[in-house]
Each structure stands twice: as C-alpha cells, then as structure tokens.
Enzyme design. Structure first.
Site, short mmCIF file in Angstrom:
data_model
loop_
_atom_site.label_atom_id
_atom_site.label_comp_id
_atom_site.label_asym_id
_atom_site.label_seq_id
_atom_site.Cartn_x
_atom_site.Cartn_y
_atom_site.Cartn_z
N GLU A 167 0.84 -1.20 0.00
CA GLU A 167 0.00 0.00 0.00
C GLU A 167 0.87 1.25 0.00
O GLU A 167 2.01 1.22 0.49
CB GLU A 167 -0.92 -0.01 1.23
CG GLU A 167 -1.85 -1.20 1.29
CD GLU A 167 -2.50 -1.39 2.65
OE1 GLU A 167 -3.31 -2.33 2.79
OE2 GLU A 167 -2.20 -0.61 3.58
N HIS A 227 -2.16 -6.18 -4.77
CA HIS A 227 -2.67 -7.33 -4.03
C HIS A 227 -1.59 -8.42 -3.98
O HIS A 227 -0.75 -8.51 -4.88
CB HIS A 227 -3.91 -7.89 -4.72
CG HIS A 227 -5.08 -6.96 -4.71
ND1 HIS A 227 -6.39 -7.41 -4.61
CD2 HIS A 227 -5.17 -5.61 -4.79
CE1 HIS A 227 -7.22 -6.39 -4.62
NE2 HIS A 227 -6.50 -5.28 -4.74
N GLU A 234 -1.71 -11.58 -4.63
CA GLU A 234 -1.74 -12.46 -5.80
C GLU A 234 -1.14 -11.76 -7.02
O GLU A 234 -0.43 -12.39 -7.82
CB GLU A 234 -3.18 -12.88 -6.10
CG GLU A 234 -3.86 -13.63 -4.95
CD GLU A 234 -4.63 -12.72 -4.00
OE1 GLU A 234 -5.65 -13.17 -3.47
OE2 GLU A 234 -4.21 -11.56 -3.80
N CYS A 270 -9.60 -12.55 -4.05
CA CYS A 270 -10.71 -11.64 -4.31
C CYS A 270 -11.07 -11.68 -5.79
O CYS A 270 -10.31 -12.19 -6.62
CB CYS A 270 -10.35 -10.22 -3.89
SG CYS A 270 -9.10 -9.44 -4.93
N CYS A 329 -8.47 -10.36 -8.22
CA CYS A 329 -7.30 -11.22 -8.46
C CYS A 329 -7.66 -12.50 -9.21
O CYS A 329 -6.85 -13.02 -9.97
CB CYS A 329 -6.61 -11.54 -7.14
SG CYS A 329 -5.76 -10.10 -6.45
#
Length: 307
Positions: free
Chosen positions: A65, A76, A78, A111, A114
């Site tokens: 982040e 992310h 992944e 998610c 991803c």
C-alpha cells in the site's frame, strides 16, 4: 532460516522443502514469512500468499500500500506473486495459498479482482487454490475455473493462439532505429532496461505496452512492465510492477530510496502511463527522484520477421 535470508521472496524446491513445504498442501508453512514482508501502512493489515510455479520454485506474494495515493494503486498479494513469476521468467503457476486470517489458519479464494487477474496466465484453468477453514487440518485445492464461473476470459477477445501472460513475447519496440544511439554516452542505462521491460509488457487489449526501470541510492536497478487484464480494472501498471521487483530484491528498503526512474511507453498509446507514473513517484520516491519518459515505436521490420 538464517537472518540474512529474512527478505527472501523466491525459494528453490530444495529450500522450500527445508521450510516444510514438501508438497503443495504444505504451502502454508511459508505464509507467516510472506505476511512479515507485507507493506500495509494504510490498512495496518498484512496479507500473504504462497505459490508454486511450474518450475517447482516457490514464491511469496504480499500486499503493498502507498500512503497518500488512492487505494486502487495498491498491489494485491496475488498480483505481486504473479508479477514476480513474470519477472523471473516462470511459465506457469500451479498452486496458490492465500491467508484470509491474521493467525494464518484460514486460507481462501483470491478476491474477484485477483481471480480475474489470474485468468491472464497461460495455464489459468489448471491453477489450484487452497481452501482451508479453521476446523480443517490441511484443507483441499479447488480449481480457479470453479471459483470464477461464467467467466470473461482472454479467449473471448484475443485471436486463438495469442501469447498470454507468462508466455514469451517480444513487442518489437525501439526508441530509435539505432541500437548505438540508444546506448550512446548520454544514455542512463535505465532507458535500455525500461525499453527491455516494455518489450515484455502484456498489453494485448489496448496495444499500449510500457516498462519502468528504477534505481536506488546504491545504484541497484529494478524493472517491471504493464500487465493488462481483459476486464481492464484489474490491470497492473508498470510502476507497480517495478515496485514488485523493488520490494522483492531491495532487502527492506523504503521507497524513498528510489532516486531515478525511467518510463518507456509507446508513442501515441491509447493508454498512457506518464501522468500516473509521475504521481506515484512524486508521492513515494525520494524528493529529488529524477523521472524521465521516453516514447518508443514498433520496429516494423523486426515485427515482420518475428511473425
């Protein structure tokens, strides 16, 4: 594991076995290490992923982040893992484990963003995802195709046989008609590395390949390239891809140690990365970070030969 290896993101099969990953179902043995490497200063939440590539090597993925930037610029775990596969010339992802609890007991599906991103890989339907509740000892694997039913895939858009993510590609880009000019005395060398990255860029939907090269305060360089998704929004920008390389190989350095950056993108591209790249680097890199942009062109003669 020795202290000097605490920043390790890639493990040979033998190294992974020494950590307890003797078979795919044991991938969670490395999840705490992955989570310890995550960079989540906004959410204060560390997310980790562990994946086994077709080569047998095991990779870690982490969330990254960026304070001061919109959340959609985050990486992310992944995405991080798959990008690192690409940077290391891996041909495919076989198994993936993503922790969904901070105690590293539960593992779940990626998610939706991803799952769609994973669909770009050349063996997407063969990828197995570990699902494990807190009540199970080991859990079991489910296929990506079961976790993303009625999916929109590259096959719906691209011509049959088009190279996918993790497959070899050459975008046949050049900065000029002369290699000598590219590597002349005024060349920063990052320009050449960014061009090489752009030639690996996966941008079949907008034909807007781009690459970024970064240099830190000790002269070490990192690179990454734009990776598109057929669904557009899960795409990963070239700066984020280069930052994956930075996080994976800088041994814990802060982004403020990045002192030079070069973006190479296609002239008159439908999707330009320049303004976004500058915004990201202005926010996270060293205050005096030198950012340059070069526009490349398709070498039609080379493209004709390769086709």
């Amino acid at each position: 594991m020795a202290a000097q290896d605490k920043y390790k993101f890639v493990f040979t099969a033998k190294e992974a076995a020494s950590e307890g990953v003797t078979e795919p179902i044991r991938l969670p043995k490395l999840i705490r290490k992955a989570m310890s490497l995550a960079r989540g200063p906004i959410s204060k939440y560390k997310v980790g992923a562990v994946g086994r590539a077709s080569s047998g090597r095991v990779y870690l993925g982490v969330n990254v982040e960026f304070p001061g930037l919109p959340l959609h610029h985050s990486i992310h775990p992944e995405q991080f893992l798959v990008t690192n596969l690409a940077l290391n010339s891996e041909k495919g992802l076989r198994q993936l484990a993503v922790a969904i609890s901070s105690d590293c007991i539960e593992f779940g599906a990626p998610c939706g963003n991803c799952r769609q991103f994973l669909m770009e890989t050349s063996n997407e339907l063969d990828i197995k995802i570990l699902l494990k509740s807190k009540h199970e000892a080991e859990g079991s694997f489910s296929s990506l195709k079961l976790l993303l039913p009625y999916r929109f895939t590259p096959d719906d858009v691209l011509p049959k046989g088009s190279p996918l993510l993790l497959e070899k590609r050459d975008n046949c880009l050049t900065l000029s008609g002369s290699t000598e000019e590219i590597c002349s005395s005024d060349c920063s060398h990052l320009k050449c590395k960014a061009l090489a990255a752009a030639n690996n860029s996966f941008s079949p939907y907008t034909e807007s390949p781009s690459g970024v090269a970064l240099q830190d305060d000790e002269g070490k360089w990192y690179r990454g390239w734009y990776i598109e998704s057929v669904a557009y929004s899960p795409s990963l920008g070239p700066v984020q891809a280069a930052l994956v390389d930075f996080v994976a190989r800088s041994r814990g350095k802060g982004f403020n140690k990045i002192v030079e950056a070069v973006l190479v993108e296609k002239n008159n591209a439908r999707v330009s990365q320049e303004r976004t790249a500058k915004m990201i680097l202005d926010t996270i890199a060293a205050p005096n970070c030198d950012f340059k942009v070069f526009h490349c062109y398709v070498d039609l003669q080379k493209k004709f030969i390769t086709e």
